[in-house]
Scaffold this motif. Sequence first.
Motif, short mmCIF file in Angstrom:
data_model
loop_
_atom_site.label_atom_id
_atom_site.label_comp_id
_atom_site.label_asym_id
_atom_site.label_seq_id
_atom_site.Cartn_x
_atom_site.Cartn_y
_atom_site.Cartn_z
N SER A 456 -89.67 20.77 -8.26
CA SER A 456 -89.06 19.39 -9.08
C SER A 456 -89.72 19.52 -10.33
O SER A 456 -88.77 19.35 -11.37
N ARG A 459 -87.95 22.40 -12.48
CA ARG A 459 -86.57 22.28 -12.86
C ARG A 459 -86.36 21.23 -14.07
O ARG A 459 -85.88 21.53 -15.18
N LYS A 460 -87.35 20.09 -14.04
CA LYS A 460 -87.29 19.36 -15.22
C LYS A 460 -87.90 20.00 -16.56
O LYS A 460 -87.11 19.76 -17.69
N ARG A 462 -87.67 23.30 -17.36
CA ARG A 462 -86.59 24.27 -17.73
C ARG A 462 -85.39 23.58 -18.44
O ARG A 462 -84.91 24.02 -19.45
N SER A 463 -84.94 22.19 -17.81
CA SER A 463 -84.00 21.70 -18.41
C SER A 463 -84.36 21.00 -19.88
O SER A 463 -83.47 20.69 -20.68
N ALA A 464 -85.92 20.85 -19.97
CA ALA A 464 -86.12 20.57 -21.42
C ALA A 464 -86.19 21.40 -22.42
O ALA A 464 -86.58 21.75 -23.53
N GLY A 465 -85.73 22.83 -21.81
CA GLY A 465 -85.83 24.09 -22.79
C GLY A 465 -86.83 25.02 -22.73
O GLY A 465 -86.89 25.72 -23.57
N GLU A 528 -92.98 18.72 -24.89
CA GLU A 528 -91.98 18.90 -25.98
C GLU A 528 -92.25 18.87 -27.33
O GLU A 528 -91.84 19.64 -28.42
#
Length: 533
Positions: A456, A459-460, A462-465, A528
Motif C-alpha cells: 500500500s 503505491r502511494k 509512486r503516485s507521489a512521483g 516530497e
Amino acid sequence: MSGFSRRGQMSERKQFRAIKGTRDILPPDSALWNWFEHTAREVFESYNFGEIRLPAFEQAELFYRSIGGETDVVSKEMYYFQDKAIPELEVLREQIRYATILPSVPQTVDHFVRELRKFRQLLDAGFAAGEVPKHDLNVGTSQNLESEANQLQELQSVESSARNNDMISFVASQIKRHVGILHLGEPLALRPEATASVCRAYIEHNMQAFPGNQKLYYIGPMFRRERPQKGRYRQFYQIGAEVLGQSDAPAIDAEVLEMLLVFFNRVGLTRTTLYVNSIGDKNCRPQYVELLRNELRRVKDRLKEDSQRRIETNPLRVLDSKIPEEQPIIETLPRISDYLCDECRAHFAKLKEELNLRRIDYKENWRLVRGLDYYTRTTFEVTAEGLGSQNAVCGGGRYDGLVELLGGAPTKGIGFAIGTDRSILSIEESGNAPKLGGLAVYIAWMGQASYPTAVSIARKLRSAGLSVELPPEEMKFKKSLGLADKLGARYALIIGEDEVASRTFTLKRLADGDQKKLAEGELLEYLESERRR
Ligand code: ATP
Ligand code: MG
C-alpha cells in the motif's frame, strides 16, 4: 527454410548479437538520452516548433532525387531493398518462369498463355493500386508481354511445323526472361536522414496552405552503412528541425541557429564551435563550380584518388577533404565568397548581422560545403571537443529549391540535424552529464504481516512521483539493505512487525545511515520536500 534451421532441429546454441554498427542503449545511459531528447523538445517548443513523426523507410527515389545519386550518402551508404511483391504475383511469375512447354502438345502452350494472361491482369491491378512500381522498365516489359502472348496464340492457331515449333519455343523463352526482369516490389530505402521526408510530408499534406511558416522538429534513428567507429554507427540518432515557407529572411536562419545554441547550452554541450558559410544559389553556384572544376583539373595530379574522382562528379566536395597533403593545394583554390551573386552576398551579410544582434559566436569557413546536393546559400556545422575526428555534432543549411525539386510548390527551407550519439559522448567526456533520477526508495519489508502495508505505501509513494522498488519476495533484513545499497537507492523504508504495530515507518538515509521514525502523513511530506530539493 533456406539458411535457417527449424527450431526443433537446432543442434547448437546460437549467440545472437546486435548487427555491426548498431547498439543497445541500456539504463542508466538511456536516462541521459531521454533527458537530452526531452530538453530538445522543451527548447524547440519554446520557439514554436511542433514535432513531426516520420516513417523510417521511404521510396528509395525520394533520397536519390533530394540528396543526389552522386553523394556518398546515397551511392555508398544507403540501405536499399526491394519491397515484397504481392504474393500471388510472385507465385505466378515463378510458375511461368519454370513452366514446361512442349510445342507439339498444344495443351501446354494453351496453359502457358492462360497463366501469362492471368499474370498480366494481376500486374495491371498492381500498377493501379500503386503496389507494383510503374516505372519505364515495368511498363515497357508489361507491354512486351502482351504482344508476346498474342504472338504465341497466333503461332498456336496455324498448322504445326518444325519451324513453327521453334518459334513457339523461342517466344516462350523470351516471355520467361521478361517476367524475370520485372521489379514486382517497390524500391525502398531506410532513411539516411530526414529532411527529404519532411519535404515529402510538406507536399503530401499540402502544408503550404497552413498559416505561417511550418516549423517542425523530429527525433529518431537514421541508417547509413558506414565503417563503424567511435561516434560513427550504422543506426544512429538525430534530432532535427526545419522551417518551410515562403520567406527566406536571414532572421529565420539566425533564429534557427540561436535555438540550436540555446539547446546545446542547456544540455551542457558548451565546448563547441559554430562554422557558417554561404554556398550561393542556382544563379551563382554553377559558375563557381565550373571555375573550381577547371582549377582542380590543373592540380589534379597532386590530389588523391577520391578528390580526383570528385573533380568531375562533385567538385565542391574536394573542399571537404581532410587529407593533410591536399590542404596546401586546397588553400590556393578560388573561394565561393568572391563569386556570390548580389542577392546571395546580401543574404549572407544580413545573416551575420543577425547573428551579431543575437550575440552568437561563429567562425566563417569558406570550405564548409556539406555532403548533400540540396543545400543553397547558408550552410553551417557545429563541432565539439573530445570526439577525435568524428567531431561534427550538427550540420545544416538552406535548401530553397528542394520542395520544388520533389514536385511541390516553390518553397524556401532551412534546417539542421544534431547527431545525438556524438553529442552525448561529448557531454559525458566533458563531465557535464547531469545526475538523473535513480531509485528514491527501497522498501525493506520483513514478515508476511507487514507485506500489505508495504504494497500500500509503495503505491502511494509512486503516485507521489517517487521511484520505488518493492521486493516481490521476503528477504533477510541484511540482504535486503545490501541490495538497496547496490541499487543506489537514496532511502530504505523499513517495515517490520514493530512498525506495523505502531503504524509508523522507519526511513533510513543510505548515504549516512541517518534514521527517522515517521507516521504515513509525515513520511509523504518529508519525501516530497526531499524530492523538490
Ligand atoms: P560526417 O562528416 O561526420 O560523416 P555528415 O556530414 O555525414 O557527418 P550530416 O548528414 O550532416 O552528417 O548529419 C548531421 C549529424 O549527424 C552529423 O553532424 C553527425 O553528428 C551525425 N551523424 C552523421 N552520420 C553519423 C553516423 N554514421 N553515426 C553517428 N552520427 C552521425
Ligand atoms: Mg557522413
